[in-house]
Design an enzyme around this catalytic site. Structure first.
Site, PDB file in Angstrom:
ATOM      1  N   ASP A 112       0.852  -1.186   0.000  1.00 36.30           N
ATOM      2  CA  ASP A 112       0.000   0.000   0.000  1.00 36.30           C
ATOM      3  C   ASP A 112       0.891   1.239   0.000  1.00 36.30           C
ATOM      4  OD1 ASP A 112      -2.314   1.480   0.001  1.00 36.30           O
ATOM      5  OD2 ASP A 112      -2.597   1.394   2.161  1.00 36.30           O
ATOM      6  N   TYR A 114       1.356   5.668  -0.585  1.00 41.39           N
ATOM      7  CA  TYR A 114       0.900   6.912   0.051  1.00 41.39           C
ATOM      8  C   TYR A 114       1.089   8.016  -0.982  1.00 41.39           C
ATOM      9  CZ  TYR A 114       0.492   9.828   4.376  1.00 41.39           C
ATOM     10  OH  TYR A 114       0.094  10.676   5.380  1.00 41.39           O
ATOM     11  N   HIS A 119      -3.607  14.068   0.385  1.00 41.08           N
ATOM     12  CA  HIS A 119      -3.910  13.236   1.553  1.00 41.08           C
ATOM     13  C   HIS A 119      -2.763  13.303   2.561  1.00 41.08           C
ATOM     14  CE1 HIS A 119      -5.254   9.887   4.003  1.00 41.08           C
ATOM     15  NE2 HIS A 119      -4.119   9.242   3.768  1.00 41.08           N
ATOM     16  N   ARG A 128       1.332  16.994  12.689  1.00 41.39           N
ATOM     17  CA  ARG A 128       2.558  17.804  12.689  1.00 41.39           C
ATOM     18  C   ARG A 128       2.256  19.128  11.998  1.00 41.39           C
ATOM     19  NH1 ARG A 128       3.807  12.952  10.502  1.00 41.39           N
ATOM     20  NH2 ARG A 128       3.912  13.933   8.444  1.00 41.39           N
ATOM     21  N   GLU A 184     -10.638   4.069   3.318  1.00 40.80           N
ATOM     22  CA  GLU A 184      -9.742   4.832   2.457  1.00 40.80           C
ATOM     23  C   GLU A 184     -10.060   4.475   1.014  1.00 40.80           C
ATOM     24  OE1 GLU A 184      -5.608   4.577   3.416  1.00 40.80           O
ATOM     25  OE2 GLU A 184      -5.850   5.620   5.322  1.00 40.80           O
ATOM     26  N   GLU A 186      -9.168   4.025  -2.541  1.00 43.68           N
ATOM     27  CA  GLU A 186      -7.927   3.800  -3.271  1.00 43.68           C
ATOM     28  C   GLU A 186      -8.207   3.036  -4.563  1.00 43.68           C
ATOM     29  OE1 GLU A 186      -4.704   2.258  -0.978  1.00 43.68           O
ATOM     30  OE2 GLU A 186      -5.395   3.175   0.908  1.00 43.68           O
ATOM     31  N   ASP A 218      -9.010   0.423   1.844  1.00 42.72           N
ATOM     32  CA  ASP A 218      -8.026   0.127   2.879  1.00 42.72           C
ATOM     33  C   ASP A 218      -8.608   0.542   4.226  1.00 42.72           C
ATOM     34  OD1 ASP A 218      -5.639  -0.437   4.219  1.00 42.72           O
ATOM     35  OD2 ASP A 218      -4.876   1.589   3.873  1.00 42.72           O
ATOM     36  N   ARG A 222      -8.071   4.223  13.062  1.00 39.55           N
ATOM     37  CA  ARG A 222      -7.195   5.372  13.286  1.00 39.55           C
ATOM     38  C   ARG A 222      -6.652   5.453  14.712  1.00 39.55           C
ATOM     39  NH1 ARG A 222      -5.918   6.525   8.131  1.00 39.55           N
ATOM     40  NH2 ARG A 222      -7.738   7.080   6.880  1.00 39.55           N
ATOM     41  N   GLN A 225      -3.978   2.889  15.003  1.00 37.15           N
ATOM     42  CA  GLN A 225      -2.841   3.323  14.191  1.00 37.15           C
ATOM     43  C   GLN A 225      -2.018   4.402  14.900  1.00 37.15           C
ATOM     44  OE1 GLN A 225      -4.028   4.651  10.314  1.00 37.15           O
ATOM     45  NE2 GLN A 225      -1.947   5.087   9.632  1.00 37.15           N
ATOM     46  N   TYR A 229       1.898   3.176  15.278  1.00 37.40           N
ATOM     47  CA  TYR A 229       2.600   3.337  14.000  1.00 37.40           C
ATOM     48  C   TYR A 229       4.056   3.750  14.127  1.00 37.40           C
ATOM     49  CZ  TYR A 229       2.669   8.496  13.752  1.00 37.40           C
ATOM     50  OH  TYR A 229       2.931   9.817  13.957  1.00 37.40           O
ATOM     51  N   LYS A 238      -4.381  -1.837  10.156  1.00 35.34           N
ATOM     52  CA  LYS A 238      -4.669  -1.980   8.729  1.00 35.34           C
ATOM     53  C   LYS A 238      -4.937  -3.423   8.304  1.00 35.34           C
ATOM     54  CE  LYS A 238      -3.561   2.303   7.162  1.00 35.34           C
ATOM     55  NZ  LYS A 238      -4.334   3.121   6.221  1.00 35.34           N
ATOM     56  N   THR A 242      -8.980  -5.682   3.998  1.00 30.46           N
ATOM     57  CA  THR A 242      -8.853  -4.794   2.846  1.00 30.46           C
ATOM     58  C   THR A 242      -9.815  -5.304   1.783  1.00 30.46           C
ATOM     59  OG1 THR A 242      -6.508  -4.405   3.317  1.00 30.46           O
ATOM     60  CG2 THR A 242      -7.297  -3.814   1.124  1.00 30.46           C
ATOM     61  N   THR A 336      -4.739   6.604  -0.214  1.00 28.11           N
ATOM     62  CA  THR A 336      -5.977   7.382  -0.293  1.00 28.11           C
ATOM     63  C   THR A 336      -5.902   8.439  -1.387  1.00 28.11           C
ATOM     64  OG1 THR A 336      -6.294   7.073   2.067  1.00 28.11           O
ATOM     65  CG2 THR A 336      -7.577   8.805   1.023  1.00 28.11           C
ATOM     66  N   GLU A 350     -10.135  12.794   6.981  1.00 24.82           N
ATOM     67  CA  GLU A 350      -9.975  14.114   6.378  1.00 24.82           C
ATOM     68  C   GLU A 350     -11.301  14.875   6.312  1.00 24.82           C
ATOM     69  OE1 GLU A 350      -7.086  13.815   2.780  1.00 24.82           O
ATOM     70  OE2 GLU A 350      -7.917  11.818   3.136  1.00 24.82           O
TER      71      GLU A 350
END
Length: 405
Positions: A112, A114, A119, A128, A184, A186, A218, A222, A225, A229, A238, A242, A336, A350
């Site tokens: 998978d 990114y 996204h 962040r 997600e 995808e 996916d 959250r 995660q 993570y 995850k 799927t 995503t 999001e």
């Protein structure tokens, strides 16, 4: 003529068998097929009758046929077009209803990516705010190795996962059902002809190794995660499920919808030479939601695959750049698909901005994250003036309660 996902210019490949309790229209065992308008052409039966000369289509999954490469798929689509145009295979055209649509391939490995900068920027800014994108993002396609064994066909119920979460930084973690379950939106790239171990695929040849595209959901927990993570990335958040759509739309069917790759912002670095590519695809993607209170689903978002920062060829080339070997049936997911507009965001994380801006539904309900009983429906299609619309069908999944711990 009614709009269909499957005009004769599409002819995706899939695998079906008789649905439990249905009349004996379909075989009880898995048969490789193609979708045409509102019907399914049984390619297995066409081989048995001598209308098609391809023993690989007698197998229960597409892996062997996909491994023959893009030219074999092109020749087969041409032969199927002849049969449908002449009516020679009409006896093997069956109604869509009554068919159980299965996973079309045996997935040996799943990666998978990114690949959407929108996204990545959205998610990064939540965690962040002063450093949304890490320094490597614009240089290297980021991905992680997923769990092939928990890939399921569209329509398979998805159990809410249990796991460790930690909402209070001053308290120990707790174990229990995820409270922040998400989808997600995808697209998945299914590998056709692979490459030997130790021999990278050049970016200019990468698309020749892709059999076709499908839709991928996916599913993501959250809260699990967030806790797990670091330092090695996604794990139990995850790999519980799927979902994959049942039809693989070939690269040749998508060729008329090629477009230039995402235009990088001024000041962004050019890709390193081994990643030089400009092949995007104009594919609209949509997310729909049906809650237990709804009779019809409501659309949550609409985005486009052309907005991805990294192209399909770049993902394949980078994946193999260290000599990693890809095999027929391997699945590479895009990550995503999100755009710049709020209604183009491909996840609830999001859309509801980490739960701070709940999504309002026509029933008066709101959603920060998915609730038990919610059905997520992903759709994708290509449209261009002067060309027939082609689609991918749907990728569906209903959220079920977590198993008792």
């Amino acid at each position: 003529m009614a709009v269909t996902d499957f005009p004769i210019t599409n002819l995706p490949f899939g695998v079906v068998r008789r649905r439990a309790g249905q009349a004996r229209t379909y075989a009880a065992q898995a048969h490789i097929c193609t979708a045409f308008e509102d019907r399914i052409l049984d390619l297995h039966a066409c081989v048995e009758e001598g209308l098609i000369d391809e023993p690989a289509l007698l197998e229960p999954v597409l892996n062997t046929f996909m491994g023959k490469g893009r030219e074999a798929a092109r020749a087969m689509r041409a032969r199927i077009t002849e049969l449908l145009t002449s009516g020679a295979a009409d006896a093997h055209l069956l109604p869509m209803d009554g068919a159980e649509l299965l996973l079309p391939m045996r997935v040996g490995d799943y990666t998978d990516f990114y690949a959407s900068i929108h996204h990545a920027t959205n998610v990064g800014s939540m965690f962040r705010p002063d450093n949304a994108l890490l320094p490597n993002y614009k240089w290297v396609p980021i991905g992680y190795h997923g769990r092939a064994s928990s890939i399921v066909a569209s329509g398979t119920p998805v159990r809410r996962p249990n796991g460790q979460t930690r909402d209070d930084s001053n308290a120990p973690p707790v174990f229990g059902p995820s409270k922040r379950l998400d989808y997600e939106m995808e697209l998945g790239m299914v590998i056709g002809a692979g490459n030997p171990l130790g021999e990278p695929i050049p970016v200019a040849e990468a698309l020749d190794h892709v059999f076709g595209f499908c839709i991928v959901n996916d599913w993501s927990a959250r809260d699990i995660q967030t806790w797990e993570y670091q330092p090695l990335g996604p794990f139990l958040a995850k790999n519980f499920a799927t979902s994959v759509s049942p039809w693989i739309v070939t690269l040749d069917a998508l060729e008329p919808f090629r477009t230039s790759a995402f235009r990088r912002a001024e000041g962004d670095p050019e890709p390193l030479p081994y990643l030089a590519d400009d092949a995007g695809f104009d594919i609209t993607v949509e997310v729909w939601l049906r809650t237990a209170q709804m009779t019809e689903p409501v659309r949550l978002s609409r985005g486009n695959f052309r907005d991805m920062y990294w192209t399909v060829a770049q993902l394949v080339a980078h994946h193999t750049s260290n000599g990693c070997n890809l095999l027929p049936g391997d699945l590479l997911a895009s990550g995503t698909i999100s755009g710049t507009a709020k209604d183009s965001r491909g996840s609830l994380l999001e859309l509801a901005w980490r739960g701070t801006e709940p999504v309002e539904l026509p029933t008066g309900e709101t959603r920060r994250f998915l609730q038990d009983g919610d059905e997520v429906i992903l759709r994708a299609y290509c449209e261009r003036e002067g060309l027939p619309r082609i689609g991918f069908g749907e990728c569906r999944g209903v959220v079920m309660p977590a198993p008792q711990s």
